[in-house]
Motif scaffolding. Structure first.
Motif, PDB file in Angstrom:
ATOM      1  N   ARG A   1      -8.691  -9.476 -15.359  1.00  0.00           N
ATOM      2  CA  ARG A   1      -7.296  -9.595 -15.788  1.00  0.00           C
ATOM      3  C   ARG A   1      -6.383 -10.070 -14.666  1.00  0.00           C
ATOM      4  N   PHE A   2      -6.721  -9.737 -13.427  1.00  0.00           N
ATOM      5  CA  PHE A   2      -5.758  -9.926 -12.349  1.00  0.00           C
ATOM      6  C   PHE A   2      -6.170 -10.920 -11.263  1.00  0.00           C
TER       7      PHE A   2
ATOM      8  N   VAL B   1      -6.240   1.501  -9.033  1.00  0.00           N
ATOM      9  CA  VAL B   1      -6.511   0.088  -8.753  1.00  0.00           C
ATOM     10  C   VAL B   1      -5.654  -0.803  -9.647  1.00  0.00           C
ATOM     11  N   GLU B   2      -5.545  -0.439 -10.916  1.00  0.00           N
ATOM     12  CA  GLU B   2      -4.718  -1.216 -11.839  1.00  0.00           C
ATOM     13  C   GLU B   2      -3.251  -1.206 -11.406  1.00  0.00           C
TER      14      GLU B   2
ATOM     15  N   ALA C   1       0.824  -1.206   0.000  1.00  0.00           N
ATOM     16  CA  ALA C   1       0.000   0.000   0.000  1.00  0.00           C
ATOM     17  C   ALA C   1       0.859   1.257   0.000  1.00  0.00           C
ATOM     18  N   ALA C   2       2.011   1.172   0.650  1.00  0.00           N
ATOM     19  CA  ALA C   2       2.892   2.334   0.721  1.00  0.00           C
ATOM     20  C   ALA C   2       3.506   2.667  -0.631  1.00  0.00           C
ATOM     21  N   LYS C   3       3.624   1.654  -1.495  1.00  0.00           N
ATOM     22  CA  LYS C   3       4.277   1.853  -2.776  1.00  0.00           C
ATOM     23  C   LYS C   3       3.290   2.031  -3.935  1.00  0.00           C
ATOM     24  N   ALA C   4       2.004   1.914  -3.660  1.00  0.00           N
ATOM     25  CA  ALA C   4       1.005   2.064  -4.721  1.00  0.00           C
ATOM     26  C   ALA C   4      -0.005   3.119  -4.326  1.00  0.00           C
ATOM     27  N   ILE C   5      -0.475   3.853  -5.303  1.00  0.00           N
ATOM     28  CA  ILE C   5      -1.502   4.860  -5.045  1.00  0.00           C
ATOM     29  C   ILE C   5      -2.847   4.194  -5.251  1.00  0.00           C
ATOM     30  N   TYR C   6      -3.601   4.055  -4.180  1.00  0.00           N
ATOM     31  CA  TYR C   6      -4.891   3.379  -4.249  1.00  0.00           C
ATOM     32  C   TYR C   6      -5.918   4.245  -3.552  1.00  0.00           C
TER      33      TYR C   6
END
Length: 205
Positions: free
Chosen positions: A72-73, A31-32, A13-18
Protein backbone atom coordinates in the motif's frame (compact mmCIF):
# COMPACT_ATOMS: atom_id res chain seq x y z
CA UNK A 1 13.35 18.11 -13.25
CA UNK A 2 12.03 15.73 -10.66
CA UNK A 3 11.77 17.08 -7.14
CA UNK A 4 12.61 14.76 -4.28
CA UNK A 5 10.88 15.16 -0.98
CA UNK A 6 13.15 14.99 2.02
CA UNK A 7 11.88 13.77 5.36
CA UNK A 8 13.52 14.39 8.71
CA UNK A 9 13.43 10.82 9.95
CA UNK A 10 14.37 11.74 13.51
CA UNK A 11 11.37 14.05 13.69
CA UNK A 12 9.21 11.39 12.05
CA UNK A 13 10.30 8.76 14.55
CA UNK A 14 9.56 11.10 17.43
CA UNK A 15 5.99 11.58 16.26
CA UNK A 16 5.18 7.95 15.40
CA UNK A 17 5.10 4.86 17.56
CA UNK A 18 7.22 2.26 15.81
CA UNK A 19 8.26 -0.92 17.54
CA UNK A 20 7.68 -4.61 17.98
CA UNK A 21 6.02 -6.95 20.39
CA UNK A 22 8.67 -8.36 22.69
CA UNK A 23 11.39 -7.12 20.36
CA UNK A 24 10.57 -9.90 17.89
CA UNK A 25 7.14 -9.59 16.27
CA UNK A 26 6.44 -6.37 14.33
CA UNK A 27 3.59 -4.22 15.54
CA UNK A 28 1.79 -3.75 12.23
CA UNK A 29 -0.46 -1.03 13.60
CA UNK A 30 2.62 0.98 14.58
CA UNK A 31 4.25 0.32 11.21
CA UNK A 32 1.10 1.48 9.44
CA UNK A 33 1.05 4.66 11.54
CA UNK A 34 4.67 5.36 10.62
CA UNK A 35 4.16 4.69 6.90
CA UNK A 36 0.97 6.76 6.83
CA UNK A 37 2.76 9.72 8.39
CA UNK A 38 5.76 9.38 6.06
CA UNK A 39 3.57 9.09 2.97
CA UNK A 40 1.61 12.18 4.02
CA UNK A 41 4.81 14.17 4.45
CA UNK A 42 6.44 12.87 1.28
CA UNK A 43 3.37 13.35 -0.88
CA UNK A 44 1.99 11.01 -3.52
CA UNK A 45 5.10 11.27 -5.72
CA UNK A 46 7.67 10.91 -2.92
CA UNK A 47 9.93 7.85 -2.80
CA UNK A 48 9.29 5.68 0.25
CA UNK A 49 11.37 2.55 0.83
CA UNK A 50 11.05 -0.13 3.51
CA UNK A 51 12.36 -3.67 3.70
CA UNK A 52 14.98 -2.75 1.12
CA UNK A 53 18.80 -2.52 1.02
CA UNK A 54 20.63 -1.82 3.29
CA UNK A 55 17.99 -3.25 5.62
CA UNK A 56 16.41 -6.69 5.34
CA UNK A 57 13.30 -8.48 6.55
CA UNK A 58 13.23 -11.59 8.72
CA UNK A 59 11.50 -14.47 6.87
CA UNK A 60 9.31 -15.29 9.87
CA UNK A 61 7.89 -11.76 9.84
CA UNK A 62 6.60 -12.01 6.28
CA UNK A 63 2.84 -12.55 6.39
CA UNK A 64 -0.01 -11.74 4.03
CA UNK A 65 -0.89 -8.84 6.33
CA UNK A 66 2.62 -7.37 6.42
CA UNK A 67 3.07 -7.79 2.66
CA UNK A 68 -0.27 -6.09 1.91
CA UNK A 69 0.65 -3.25 4.26
CA UNK A 70 3.96 -2.58 2.52
CA UNK A 71 2.39 -2.83 -0.93
CA UNK A 72 0.00 0.00 0.00
CA UNK A 73 2.76 2.43 0.86
CA UNK A 74 6.25 1.63 -0.42
CA UNK A 75 7.92 2.48 -3.70
CA UNK A 76 10.27 -0.51 -3.87
CA UNK A 77 9.19 -3.66 -5.71
CA UNK A 78 11.98 -5.72 -4.10
CA UNK A 79 11.97 -6.88 -0.49
CA UNK A 80 15.27 -8.10 0.95
CA UNK A 81 15.01 -11.35 2.92
CA UNK A 82 17.80 -12.56 5.21
CA UNK A 83 17.89 -16.32 4.70
CA UNK A 84 21.64 -16.68 5.40
CA UNK A 85 21.58 -20.50 5.25
CA UNK A 86 19.48 -23.37 3.99
CA UNK A 87 20.46 -25.47 6.99
CA UNK A 88 18.24 -25.46 10.06
CA UNK A 89 21.23 -26.54 12.13
CA UNK A 90 23.25 -23.48 11.10
CA UNK A 91 20.24 -21.17 11.51
CA UNK A 92 19.73 -22.46 15.06
CA UNK A 93 23.41 -21.99 15.90
CA UNK A 94 23.21 -18.43 14.60
CA UNK A 95 20.07 -17.76 16.71
CA UNK A 96 18.26 -16.61 13.59
CA UNK A 97 14.83 -17.41 14.99
CA UNK A 98 13.48 -18.86 11.73
CA UNK A 99 13.65 -22.10 9.77
CA UNK A 100 14.63 -22.89 6.21
CA UNK A 101 11.01 -23.66 5.37
CA UNK A 102 9.97 -20.17 6.48
CA UNK A 103 12.29 -18.72 3.84
CA UNK A 104 10.35 -20.52 1.10
CA UNK A 105 7.07 -19.40 2.62
CA UNK A 106 8.23 -15.78 2.76
CA UNK A 107 9.35 -15.76 -0.88
CA UNK A 108 6.03 -17.26 -1.99
CA UNK A 109 4.03 -14.68 0.01
CA UNK A 110 6.04 -11.80 -1.42
CA UNK A 111 5.55 -13.09 -4.96
CA UNK A 112 1.83 -13.46 -4.30
CA UNK A 113 1.69 -9.87 -3.01
CA UNK A 114 3.38 -8.35 -6.06
CA UNK A 115 6.97 -8.14 -4.76
CA UNK A 116 10.22 -9.80 -5.80
CA UNK A 117 12.19 -11.47 -3.02
CA UNK A 118 15.85 -10.51 -2.88
CA UNK A 119 17.43 -13.23 -0.72
CA UNK A 120 20.75 -12.96 1.11
CA UNK A 121 22.97 -15.96 1.93
CA UNK A 122 26.15 -16.17 3.97
CA UNK A 123 28.63 -18.98 3.40
CA UNK A 124 31.41 -19.89 5.80
CA UNK A 125 29.40 -19.30 8.99
CA UNK A 126 31.13 -20.77 12.07
CA UNK A 127 30.54 -24.51 12.33
CA UNK A 128 29.20 -24.84 8.79
CA UNK A 129 29.85 -28.29 7.32
CA UNK A 130 29.61 -29.79 3.85
CA UNK A 131 26.06 -31.04 4.49
CA UNK A 132 25.00 -27.51 5.47
CA UNK A 133 26.54 -26.11 2.29
CA UNK A 134 24.64 -28.65 0.19
CA UNK A 135 21.38 -27.58 1.84
CA UNK A 136 22.11 -23.92 1.10
CA UNK A 137 22.92 -24.71 -2.53
CA UNK A 138 19.68 -26.67 -2.84
CA UNK A 139 17.76 -23.70 -1.40
CA UNK A 140 19.48 -21.26 -3.77
CA UNK A 141 18.51 -23.43 -6.74
CA UNK A 142 14.89 -23.76 -5.60
CA UNK A 143 14.55 -20.05 -4.86
CA UNK A 144 15.96 -19.20 -8.28
CA UNK A 145 13.24 -21.39 -9.79
CA UNK A 146 10.70 -19.41 -7.75
CA UNK A 147 11.94 -16.18 -9.34
CA UNK A 148 13.92 -14.80 -6.41
CA UNK A 149 17.01 -12.65 -6.74
CA UNK A 150 19.99 -14.05 -4.85
CA UNK A 151 22.96 -12.41 -3.16
CA UNK A 152 25.75 -14.61 -1.82
CA UNK A 153 28.27 -13.36 0.71
CA UNK A 154 30.94 -14.83 2.95
CA UNK A 155 30.96 -14.61 6.72
CA UNK A 156 32.72 -11.62 8.28
CA UNK A 157 33.13 -11.51 12.07
CA UNK A 158 31.77 -8.37 13.71
CA UNK A 159 33.03 -6.85 16.98
CA UNK A 160 31.04 -7.39 20.17
CA UNK A 161 29.15 -10.39 18.80
CA UNK A 162 29.40 -14.04 19.91
CA UNK A 163 31.34 -14.83 16.72
CA UNK A 164 33.67 -11.82 16.92
CA UNK A 165 36.79 -14.01 17.07
CA UNK A 166 35.66 -16.58 14.49
CA UNK A 167 37.67 -16.81 11.23
CA UNK A 168 36.50 -15.17 8.04
CA UNK A 169 34.36 -17.45 5.89
CA UNK A 170 35.04 -18.76 2.40
CA UNK A 171 33.02 -20.45 -0.33
CA UNK A 172 34.41 -23.85 -1.42
CA UNK A 173 35.35 -23.81 -5.14
CA UNK A 174 32.80 -26.49 -5.99
CA UNK A 175 29.98 -24.53 -4.36
CA UNK A 176 31.07 -21.33 -6.06
CA UNK A 177 30.88 -22.99 -9.46
CA UNK A 178 27.38 -24.32 -8.78
CA UNK A 179 26.25 -20.82 -7.77
CA UNK A 180 27.70 -19.36 -10.97
CA UNK A 181 25.82 -21.93 -13.05
CA UNK A 182 22.56 -21.08 -11.27
CA UNK A 183 23.17 -17.37 -11.91
CA UNK A 184 23.88 -17.96 -15.61
CA UNK A 185 20.79 -20.10 -16.14
CA UNK A 186 18.42 -17.89 -14.09
CA UNK A 187 15.41 -16.66 -16.02
CA UNK A 188 13.03 -13.82 -15.02
CA UNK A 189 9.63 -14.82 -13.71
CA UNK A 190 6.58 -12.58 -14.01
CA UNK A 191 5.59 -11.25 -10.62
CA UNK A 192 2.28 -10.61 -8.92
CA UNK A 193 -0.54 -8.16 -9.48
CA UNK A 194 1.65 -5.40 -10.92
CA UNK A 195 3.31 -7.67 -13.49
CA UNK A 196 6.86 -6.95 -12.32
CA UNK A 197 9.72 -9.10 -13.54
CA UNK A 198 12.81 -10.20 -11.70
CA UNK A 199 16.34 -9.45 -12.84
CA UNK A 200 19.19 -11.55 -11.44
CA UNK A 201 21.56 -9.67 -9.17
CA UNK A 202 25.30 -10.29 -9.46
CA UNK A 203 26.50 -13.16 -7.31
CA UNK A 204 28.94 -11.77 -4.78
CA UNK A 205 31.99 -13.66 -3.49
Amino acid sequence: RQRRAVVNLEDAAAKAIYGSKGGVTPDLAAVEALLTMLRRRLGADGKLYMGYFPSEVRPNNVTRESVALLRRFVTNDDIVIGAQSGSDRVLKAAHRGHTAEQVYEAVALLYEGGFIANVDFIFGLPGEESEDIEKSLAMISRLADMGAKLNVHTFMPLPQTPWATAPYGTIPPGAAEIIRVIALTWEPVTGGSNGIKGIPYPVLF
